[in-house]
Design an enzyme around this catalytic site. Structure first.
Site, short mmCIF file in Angstrom:
data_model
loop_
_atom_site.label_atom_id
_atom_site.label_comp_id
_atom_site.label_asym_id
_atom_site.label_seq_id
_atom_site.Cartn_x
_atom_site.Cartn_y
_atom_site.Cartn_z
CG ASP A 108 86.74 -5.62 34.05
OD1 ASP A 108 86.91 -6.22 35.11
OD2 ASP A 108 86.61 -4.37 33.99
CG ASP A 143 87.66 -5.17 41.13
OD1 ASP A 143 87.16 -5.86 40.22
OD2 ASP A 143 88.01 -3.99 40.96
N GLY A 210 88.64 1.87 40.26
CA GLY A 210 87.86 2.97 40.83
C GLY A 210 88.27 4.34 40.31
N1 GUN Z 1 86.80 -1.04 34.93
C1 GUN Z 1 86.95 0.24 35.25
N2 GUN Z 1 87.19 0.37 36.58
C2 GUN Z 1 87.21 -0.87 37.09
C3 GUN Z 1 87.44 -1.39 38.41
O1 GUN Z 1 87.68 -0.66 39.37
N3 GUN Z 1 87.38 -2.75 38.52
C4 GUN Z 1 87.14 -3.57 37.47
N4 GUN Z 1 87.15 -4.89 37.64
N5 GUN Z 1 86.94 -3.09 36.24
C5 GUN Z 1 86.96 -1.76 36.05
#
Ligand code: GUN
Length: 729
Positions: A108, A143, A210
């Site tokens: 992430d 994002d 989200g």
């Molecule tokens: N981890 C939990 N929700 C999100 C999200 O909306 N975007 C990203 N990049 N990681 C997340």
């Protein structure tokens, strides 16, 4: 405790050309069993990516691979980027060495930290370049998190800013597979805009973003709306990841709606608080005398033993418990997809929590559909669905998403519909079968009365077949229907799934005919305005009951035992069976079905069922499928059909393959994604289609494994399972 079983070999990297491709091996409606091809192995989906915090490893990644068979995990590139020691090792040796994990690694980007702490210190392109540099398999762009409490303007800004970053992020990834998250709160138009816009960029996977606060607040109906607003608008050949969703209770519903990947920090976070995940909710260790599920890590110890452990050992054991339960539920969901029963699992699971039930009612309830279990059968409605219909937010804009679920349904080949109350009647498979019947079937006659056989379960032919024959011998203009718990069905389709095979209490079959409902149902069967009478199989002697029903219709009694007349009626019934099935299964109008099944003869089985259908020239064109009451097309049948139908207007859908594929497909090889150039008509998984060359010449016939949009999008896997190649030299 370190895990030291070096038993599981490292994964085999995908071929270069396949890296990043997603392939569907098996499906059940929108649920899919897929494979995501990566440089660190093939990842079978639906699957769980355990979250690894590189600073706190509750269960070692190596053990995840060796003991738990985890094929892909997720960690956070922003945490690695922020900590110099981690960063240096990751840049020097790569992220796989840093974590000691041989499988695929997703990272992430720091968006979630930005949501929790307000900001991050890294730019969108920099964090993508960093993920590429440390060798991750799937990176994530930075994002903008859409919080549920945002105003619509703020949500729109989050969507637009994410979209603006998409192109530069894909460029910065330089070919590394990239996550393109979908944002937009639960505003339908914004999720759709996000999905369509992000879908235009070269992302490999689309996470639904989200949703963590939505799940934390147990707003599962909103979660369902988010999914239904997003998934139908994404390129279907990309897996969908539910960001931050690791609670097994949610898996059946989300998989049924098309989710492929899940990630879970919950297994470790909940463990720290002494909480245990189960497929039906969360329980606290303090309250347990017994384990809610006996998974391997707790065999031989009691909850009390675990309470007495020190904090670290207890947390690790509970994290294992949570992981084992989560993996077990995913395996059960995959099995349900195999069996064509994932929706039933979601339906049953919806009773685990009131908010989940609300979500399920919202999914299966619609003002447009009148909320009725069988459309128009309001008299069967129970209060829950009325309330759900009347209190749900305007459903109109989501209605196409329901159609998107229904259009992908395959009627299961074998096995009964298991009745489970009113939910049974809104299962997408049932809705799809009813829609198909109503759209394709047309009666033989333009006027004339209708006799409705009711009061008993299938097989009706065995109970009343002879009497129907005699009634039709005397009154050829009569239309005969049967009442299944799933609605009225033409006599000619009385053995067709799912109508004929419903496992339910006898009273459901014996339901009295409600005249208002029957009239609406007759409309749907294009028999509107006709007079009808019921033939109740529960009352008295069947022959007399038939004559009574005929008398109600103003008709005389059944024909006497006249051998020739009865043989003609029996032959007419068989012909009508083949024609009716051809209409419904092959999408033929009645005139074409009659031309196709023209003056047929039949090869019969010893039990009096049709084995082969031959046309007027004695060519074997069709064989009924005994498992589901459907029809299989023969090579000769495909040739006749191709000659009779104009593609796209009627008849089965038609797939075009390029010239270089013709020799293979013509010899009986399957049509492979990427090797087809067009589709006319709507492909339905599990249903017949024809395959032609660029000039429209017939090449093969087979069974579609995808929808038309999927056929034109996927690049790997089988699009049509060919049953007969028609160009073998
Ligand atoms: N981890 C939990 N929700 C999100 C999200 O909306 N975007 C990203 N990049 N990681 C997340």
């Amino acid at each position: 405790m370190a895990w030291s079983d070096a038993g599981r070999p490292s994964p085999k990297p995908a071929r270069d050309a396949d890296i990043g491709r997603f392939e569907v091996k098996h499906r059940d409606g929108r649920a899919r069993l897929g494979v995501l091809h990566t440089a660190h192995g093939a990842v079978q989906t639906p699957t769980l990516l355990p979250v690894i915090n590189p600073n706190i490893r509750t269960i070692e990644p190596r053990e995840m691979w060796d003991r738990y068979g985890i094929e892909m995990l997720i960690t956070n590139s922003y945490i690695i980027w922020k900590h110099d020691d981690l960063k240096v090792k990751a840049v020097t040796d790569g992220v796989h060495a840093l974590l000691d994990f041989p499988g695929a690694i997703m990272t992430d980007s720091g968006t979630f930290q930005s949501y929790v702490y307000g900001d991050v210190e890294v730019g969108p392109e920099e964090i993508v370049a960093f993920q590429r540099a440390i060798g991750v398999d799937v990176a994530t762009m930075l994002d903008v998190f859409s919080r549920p409490e945002m105003t619509e303007e703020e949500l729109q800004a989050a969507v637009e800013e994410t979209l603006a970053r998409a192109g530069p992020s894909v460029t910065a990834a330089e070919g590394t597979m990239l996550n393109g998250p979908i944002q937009g709160g639960h505003v339908h138009a914004l999720r759709r805009r996000s999905a369509e816009g992000m879908g235009e960029h070269g992302f490999a996977v689309h996470p639904i973003g989200g949703i963590v606060p939505v799940m934390e607040q147990q707003r599962y109906a909103d979660l369902a709306r988010v999914v239904m607003g997003s998934l139908p608008h994404l390129p279907p050949d990309r897996p969908v990841h539910m960001f931050g969703c690791g609670h097994p209770m949610l898996f059946p519903m989300l998989i049924a709606l098309g989710a492929d990947l899940f990630d879970s920090a919950a297994y470790a976070l909940f463990a720290r608080d002494g909480r245990l995940l189960t497929p039906t909710g969360t329980v606290h260790l303090d309250r347990l005398q017994e384990w809610p599920l006996l998974v391997p890590c707790v065999v031989g110890c009691s909850p009390e033993d675990v309470r007495r452990m020190n904090d670290d050992d207890r947390t690790t054991l509970l994290a294992r418990f949570n992981l084992e339960v989560t993996l077990g539920e995913l395996a059960a969901c995959r099995q349900a997809v195999h069996e064509g029963r994932i929706w039933e699992r979601a339906e049953r699971r919806s009773h685990a929590h009131p908010a989940l039930r609300e979500a399920f009612l919202w999914l299966t309830t619609s003002p447009a559909r009148g909320s009725a279990p069988i459309p128009g059968s309001e008299h069967l409605l129970v209060t829950d669905r009325v309330a759900a219909r009347d209190t749900s937010p305007a459903r109109g804009e989501w209605e196409p998403a329901w159609d998107w679920i229904v259009e992908a349904q395959t009627t299961p080949g074998a096995g009964a519909v298991l009745w489970a109350g009113e939910d049974t009647f809104v299962r997408p498979q049932v809705v799809a079968a009813r829609r198909r019947l109503h759209a394709a079937w047309r009666p033989r006659t333009t006027e004339g009365p209708v006799l409705i056989v009711h009061g008993a379960s299938a097989p009706w032919r065995d109970r009343v077949g002879r009497q129907v024959e005699r009634a039709l011998a005397a009154h050829p203009g009569l239309e005969v229907l049967v009442l299944s718990p799933l609605g009225l069905v033409p006599w000619a389709l009385e053995d067709m799934q799912p109508f004929a095979h419903v496992e339910s209490p006898a009273w459901l079959w014996a339901r009295p005919l409600d005249p208002a409902w029957v009239r609406r149902e007759l409309e749907r069967l294009h028999l509107g305005g006709r007079s009808f009478a019921g033939l109740n199989l529960r009352t008295g002697e069947v022959g007399e009951a038939v004559d009574d029903a005929l008398a109600d219709l103003g008709l005389g009694p059944r024909a006497a035992h006249d051998a020739a007349g009865l043989a003609d009626a029996a032959a007419a019934i068989l012909a009508e069976q083949a024609r009716s099935k051809a209409m419904v299964e092959l999408n033929l109008d009645r005139a074409t079905a009659e031309a196709f099944v023209d003056r047929p003869t039949f090869v019969m089985s010893s039990t009096g069922r049709i084995r082969n259908v031959l046309d007027a020239e004695g060519r074997h064109i069709l064989s009924p499928r005994l498992t589901d009451g459907g029809l299989s097309l023969t090579d000769e049948g495909a040739r006749r059909l191709h000659a009779l139908c104009s593609p796209g207007e009627q008849g089965p859908p038609v797939v075009t393959v390029p010239d270089d594929a013709v020799p293979f497909v013509g010899a009986g090889r399957n049509v492979i994604h990427g090797f087809l150039t067009g589709v006319e008509g709507a492909l339905v998984p599990g249903r017949t289609c024809l395959v032609v060359d660029e000039s429209g010449g017939l090449v093969a016939h087979g069974v579609a494994r995808c929808t038309s949009r999927e056929a034109m999008t996927f690049r790997k896997g089988i699009a049509v399972r060919v049953r007969g190649g028609l160009r073998s030299s």
